[in-house]
Design an enzyme around this catalytic site. Structure first.
Site, short mmCIF file in Angstrom:
data_model
loop_
_atom_site.label_atom_id
_atom_site.label_comp_id
_atom_site.label_asym_id
_atom_site.label_seq_id
_atom_site.Cartn_x
_atom_site.Cartn_y
_atom_site.Cartn_z
N HIS A 39 -5.98 -6.07 -2.66
CA HIS A 39 -6.81 -6.23 -1.45
C HIS A 39 -7.04 -7.70 -1.13
O HIS A 39 -7.90 -8.01 -0.31
CB HIS A 39 -8.13 -5.48 -1.61
N ASN B 200 -2.73 8.97 4.35
CA ASN B 200 -1.47 8.24 4.57
C ASN B 200 -1.19 7.95 6.03
O ASN B 200 -0.25 7.21 6.35
CB ASN B 200 -0.29 9.03 3.98
N HIS C 170 0.65 4.22 -2.75
CA HIS C 170 0.42 5.63 -2.39
C HIS C 170 1.58 6.51 -2.84
O HIS C 170 1.39 7.69 -3.14
CB HIS C 170 0.19 5.76 -0.88
N ARG D 182 0.83 -1.21 0.00
CA ARG D 182 0.00 0.00 0.00
C ARG D 182 0.87 1.26 0.00
O ARG D 182 0.57 2.24 -0.69
CB ARG D 182 -0.94 -0.01 1.22
#
Ligand code: HEM
Length: 328
Positions: free
Chosen positions: A191, A91, A63, A59
């Site tokens: 996911h 974040n 990001h 992740r």
């Protein structure tokens, strides 16, 4: 006279953005031959002690790449003059163990080959190793990215999707970064590991609408279990559910199978099943593990090249959380 085959090669070359041409798989072959070993050892030891760091790092990488490209801008700490990307609300839940594994790898690399390997390349390689350790595909990571010279909190909003962003908007966000709808659906298969905090989906359980407090797209048994899990989420902000409750730490295609069973945790997950431009990809990946593995690998290879900095567009930071020159 240019032959058709050389014309094709010229056109192919012209279609590759210039900065990507500078990346190679063996960029550090002579300058830091220990690179792959150091990454492997650091990531393996983190994965053994904290398996959840795999999802956290994946992740973190996503990001980073979505905001100004894969340039380690998300790793910069704020200072009294500038608030960095890392402090954007989206974040804040990125786990400390993901940052920590990059710091550890960088520290070991600075001892072996000081000032050579960029934090952006370390993050790309660590992500690749975590994905394969969790059972996902092994893919190629090109190397030679430079680290960003800026990181600003104001660049984040609108570039990273939220759980309640509409599917049309998510599609637009990815298309604006040159990703197809299919690539977005394949990347969302990330996911299949990790978890989401209750606050990201609690409105679907307790306050969906006046007539239906619980989102009817959830399988009733799944929403009942989530309601129990998240009953106290307002007082305990750490409460979280696995993104893929069937095989939570295995990187497989179960995520897509779950969507079809009414077990898409986030509204954005469920949206993939409902939207006419994404639902056939969900069907394909739920049915075909190999198609998912291959498409995820190609899509994350592409993600890892987006917006990269080369040459004097960036630097090799000495510490991943600070620029080499203090900026006011
Ligand atoms: C398509 C739109 C997407 C949305 C709306 C979205 C949103 C979210 C949200 C809300 C969470 C929960 C965060 C938390 O509670 O701490 C999450 C977790 C996660 N996301 Fe996404 N995401 C998307 C796509 C992606 C992509 C493309 C990747 C990677 C390629 C990714 C990787 C992850 C991972 C691995 C986790 C689990 C993190 C952990 O366990 O620490 N996501 N995502």
């Amino acid at each position: 006279m240019v032959s058709p085959s050389s014309l094709f090669l010229i056109l192919l070359f012209l279609s590759i953005p210039f900065s990507e041409c500078n990346l190679t798989t063996d960029y550090y072959k002579n300058s830091c031959p220990q690179l792959e070993n150091i990454i492997r050892e650091t990531v393996t030891s983190k994965y053994i002690s904290v398996p959840a760091a795999a999802a956290g790092t994946l992740r973190l990488f996503f990001h980073d790449c979505m905001v100004g490209g894969c340039d380690a801008s998300v790793l910069i700490s704020s200072n009294p003059f500038t608030k960095a990307e890392r402090d954007a609300d989206i974040n804040l839940a990125l786990p400390g163990d993901a940052f920590d594994v990059i710091v550890r790898a960088k520290t070991a690399l600075e001892l072996s080959c000081p000032g050579i390997v960029s934090c952006a390349d370390i993050l790309a390689l660590a992500t690749r190793n975590f994905v394969s350790m969790a059972g996902g595909p092994v893919y190629t990571v090109m190397l030679g990215r430079k680290d960003s010279l800026e990181s600003n909190i104001s660049s984040v909003e609108g570039n990273i999707p939220r759980a309640n962003t509409t599917m049309d908007e998510i599609i637009r966000m990815f298309e604006s970064k040159n990703f197809t709808v299919g690539e977005m659906v394949a990347l969302s298969g990330a996911h299949t590991i990790g978890f989401s905090h209750c606050k990201e989906f609690a409105y679907r359980l307790f306050g969906y609408s006046r007539s239906t407090p619980t989102d009817p797209s959830y399988h009733p048994k799944f929403s009942a279990a989530l309601k129990t899990l998240c009953a106290n989420y307002k007082n305990d902000s750490d409460m979280a559910a696995f993104n893929d409750p069937m095989t939570p730490s295995k990187f497989d295609n179960m995520y897509y199978q779950n969507l079809k069973r009414g077990m898409g945790l986030l509204e954005s997950d469920n949206g993939l099943l409902r939207h006419p431009r994404t639902n056939h990809f969900v069907d394909l990946y739920a049915f075909n593990q190999t198609a998912f593995s291959n498409d995820f690998a190609r899509a994350i290879e592409k993600l890892s090249l987006s917006g990269i900095k080369t040459g004097n567009q960036g630097e090799v930071r000495r510490k991943c959380d600070a620029f080499n020159t203090f900026q006011t």
